[in-house]
Design an enzyme around this catalytic site. Structure first.
Site, PDB file in Angstrom:
ATOM      1  N   TYR A   1      -4.205  26.538 -27.701  1.00  0.00           N
ATOM      2  CA  TYR A   1      -2.804  26.252 -27.402  1.00  0.00           C
ATOM      3  C   TYR A   1      -2.279  27.068 -26.224  1.00  0.00           C
ATOM      4  O   TYR A   1      -1.587  26.544 -25.376  1.00  0.00           O
ATOM      5  CB  TYR A   1      -1.931  26.447 -28.655  1.00  0.00           C
ATOM      6  CG  TYR A   1      -2.202  25.351 -29.667  1.00  0.00           C
ATOM      7  CD1 TYR A   1      -1.560  24.128 -29.579  1.00  0.00           C
ATOM      8  CD2 TYR A   1      -3.171  25.505 -30.654  1.00  0.00           C
ATOM      9  CE1 TYR A   1      -1.836  23.086 -30.461  1.00  0.00           C
ATOM     10  CE2 TYR A   1      -3.462  24.474 -31.549  1.00  0.00           C
ATOM     11  CZ  TYR A   1      -2.796  23.266 -31.445  1.00  0.00           C
ATOM     12  OH  TYR A   1      -3.088  22.242 -32.296  1.00  0.00           O
TER      13      TYR A   1
ATOM     14  N   GLU B   1      -8.631  20.928 -31.236  1.00  0.00           N
ATOM     15  CA  GLU B   1      -7.162  20.843 -31.242  1.00  0.00           C
ATOM     16  C   GLU B   1      -6.629  21.318 -29.902  1.00  0.00           C
ATOM     17  O   GLU B   1      -7.136  22.303 -29.343  1.00  0.00           O
ATOM     18  CB  GLU B   1      -6.516  21.732 -32.314  1.00  0.00           C
ATOM     19  CG  GLU B   1      -6.482  21.154 -33.688  1.00  0.00           C
ATOM     20  CD  GLU B   1      -5.778  22.069 -34.690  1.00  0.00           C
ATOM     21  OE1 GLU B   1      -4.811  22.758 -34.299  1.00  0.00           O
ATOM     22  OE2 GLU B   1      -6.213  22.081 -35.840  1.00  0.00           O
TER      23      GLU B   1
HETATM   24  C1  FCB Z   1      -2.783  24.914 -35.230  1.00  0.00           C
HETATM   25  C2  FCB Z   1      -3.035  24.306 -36.602  1.00  0.00           C
HETATM   26  C3  FCB Z   1      -2.501  22.915 -36.741  1.00  0.00           C
HETATM   27  C4  FCB Z   1      -1.171  22.726 -36.053  1.00  0.00           C
HETATM   28  C5  FCB Z   1      -1.170  23.292 -34.668  1.00  0.00           C
HETATM   29  C6  FCB Z   1       0.116  23.125 -33.938  1.00  0.00           C
HETATM   30  O1  FCB Z   1      -2.882  26.308 -35.310  1.00  0.00           O
HETATM   31  O2  FCB Z   1      -4.418  24.273 -36.861  1.00  0.00           O
HETATM   32  O3  FCB Z   1      -2.470  22.611 -38.107  1.00  0.00           O
HETATM   33  O4  FCB Z   1      -0.156  23.223 -36.844  1.00  0.00           O
HETATM   34  O5  FCB Z   1      -1.525  24.645 -34.708  1.00  0.00           O
END
Ligand code: FCB
Length: 476
Positions: A296, A355
């Site tokens: 992220y 992710e």
């Molecule tokens: C991550 C999580 C996921 C979601 C994102 C924004 O840390 O794994 O479940 O909440 O953040």
């Protein structure tokens, strides 16, 4: 107008990711047991505005609609999670058939739509009964997790080849057991470290159980964050190193190298964590088929002398931020992927970005459509960042965007919208946002490019006097 997206290697997987507690709802249906998140959501003040995952996006009842959306999006693969308390309501013992049936139906529907199911076994919803026995602080949780993995794979591994054991054991340890921001809401600071070891042990034991049940590929999904010192000074650089150890190395060195990193910055000497027993690291470091990378943002750190956690987080100025206030730093993803490749070399398996995404204050416009240019820019930048890492030689095989539709964002409740699809939390209707069309078109264009590339190879092979491997694709 930005430059055209470069071509990704053939077979690169395009996907999206979700997790059970954030989407399913139906928390008291079909024999599901309580999870730590059900309990935590009832704790006053734990979740913004007292929201809970009781209904979430009602995916438990609307899964067919969600599979239709995935098909429309054209993804190759779908990463979802299995709710442990649906399979074992008390975290132990025989399976609840209705729980297994749900994921069985979902798997078949995905396969019928041509989508590869990629389940994660643990995305934070520990059965409350296990938490009552100490949760991940109790070594027994690791064996319970392996038993549960065997039950899930026993039902699904005939159709599901790729499995992810844990999601972000760092976040569970730090937010759940050290700081109390997530379930189970414990505030143990460094006393949380046994929860890290027991999750890693659970990963290792589950890996063996999955393989025994016929799984072809086993991965773990870790959260990673490049650790940037706030200044060039020695103290801040030391602080960044300490943070990197705890966030990044702690959950990867044991798995890929079979040892814990140096934890002396946290007052832990060469004898290591007392909870580590002989043989544990051999279990934890069983070979993996892929490393899931959740990214992220980077973290910027300055020194905090005299504290058990010898760092403090600093804002990262100079970048746009998401609705969550997270800085948008696509180059951080390239940096992360190349750092992992440099750090682990031949010990690094194939990498999948499992992710990556952003929250935005999305609202339907007058015509009902949801314009989310910020998310399109985020996607574009981060997907290019993945390509840059591939061009630099990192073996990245897939990208899963977080997430399909706006959902329950943990302690933020329904306040952070991360979806490619807008969820109306009153009616639970789903409406694809502009980013959905953007990602759909990107996937289609990449697929068409790969097809053309294969065609070019076939033509070249036919036209060539000497049968050869053909023309390498642009990103090979
Ligand atoms: C991550 C999580 C996921 C979601 C994102 C924004 O840390 O794994 O479940 O909440 O953040």
């Amino acid at each position: 107008m930005s430059a055209p997206m470069p071509a990704f290697p053939q077979g690169f997987l395009w996907g999206v990711a979700t997790s059970a507690y954030q989407i399913e709802g139906a928390v008291r249906e079909d024999g599901r047991g309580e999870s730590v998140w059900d309990t935590f959501c009832r704790r006053p003040g734990a979740i913004r505005d007292g929201h809970t995952g009781d209904v979430a996006t009602d995916h438990y009842h609307r899964w067919a609609r969600d599979v239709a959306l995935l098909a429309e999006l054209g993804v190759d693969a779908y990463r979802f999670s299995i709710a442990w308390p649906r399979i074992q309501p008390d975290g132990a013992g025989p399976p609840n058939p209705a729980g297994l049936d749900f994921y069985d139906r979902l798997t078949d529907a995905l396969l019928a739509a041509g989508i590869i199911p990629v389940p994660t076994l643990y995305h934070w919803d520990l059965p409350q009964a296990l938490e009552d026995g100490g949760g991940w602080l109790n070594r027994q949780a690791a064996q319970r997790f392996a038993d549960y993995a065997a039950l899930a794979a026993g039902r699904l591994a005939d159709r599901v080849g790729t499995w992810i054991t844990l999601n972000e054991p760092f976040v569970v340890t730090a937010f759940g057991y050290a700081l109390g921001i997530h379930a189970p809401g414990r505030t143990l600071m460094l006393g949380a470290l046994p929860a890290a070891h027991h999750q890693l042990l659970g990963h290792g034991l589950a890996t063996a159980a999955l393989r025994a049940a016929g799984a072809r590929e086993v991965l773990i999904a870790n959260n990673y964050s490049p650790a940037w010192p706030a200044s060039e000074g020695d103290a801040d650089r030391e602080a960044a190193r300490a943070y990197d150890t705890l966030h990044n190395r702690m959950f990867t060195d044991p798995i890929l190298l079979g040892r814990y990193p140096d934890l002396s910055a946290f007052g832990i000497g060469p004898e290591g964590l007392p909870c580590v027993r002989d043989g544990d690291l051999a279990v934890i470091s069983a070979p993996l088929d892929g490393l899931g990378v959740n990214y992220y943002m980077p973290t910027r750190l300055s020194a905090l002398p005299g504290s058990p956690l010898p760092f403090q987080m600093q804002p990262i100025p100079g970048y746009p931020v998401t609705a969550f206030g997270w800085p948008v730093v696509p180059a951080g993803l390239t940096e992360l992927l190349t750092t992992l490749a440099g750090r682990y070399g031949g010990a690094l398996p194939a990498v999948y970005v499992t992710e990556n995404g952003c929250s935005q204050a999305d609202q339907p416009g007058p015509g009902g459509g949801v314009a989310d240019p910020g998310r399109i820019g985020y996607l574009d930048g981060h997907i290019r960042a993945v390509h840059d890492a591939i061009a630099a030689g990192v073996d990245v095989r897939g990208y899963f965007h977080w997430t399909l539709a706006d959902n329950f964002e943990w302690s933020e409740g329904y306040h952070q919208r991360f979806g490619l699809v807008y969820t109306d939390f009153e009616t639970l209707e789903r409406s694809p946002k502009a980013s959905f069309a953007w990602y759909r078109d990107l996937i289609a264009a990449q697929r068409a490019g790969a097809r053309d590339d294969r065609g070019a190879r076939a033509r070249d092979a036919r036209g060539s006097a000497v049968p050869g491997p053909g023309v390498p694709g642009p990103a090979e």
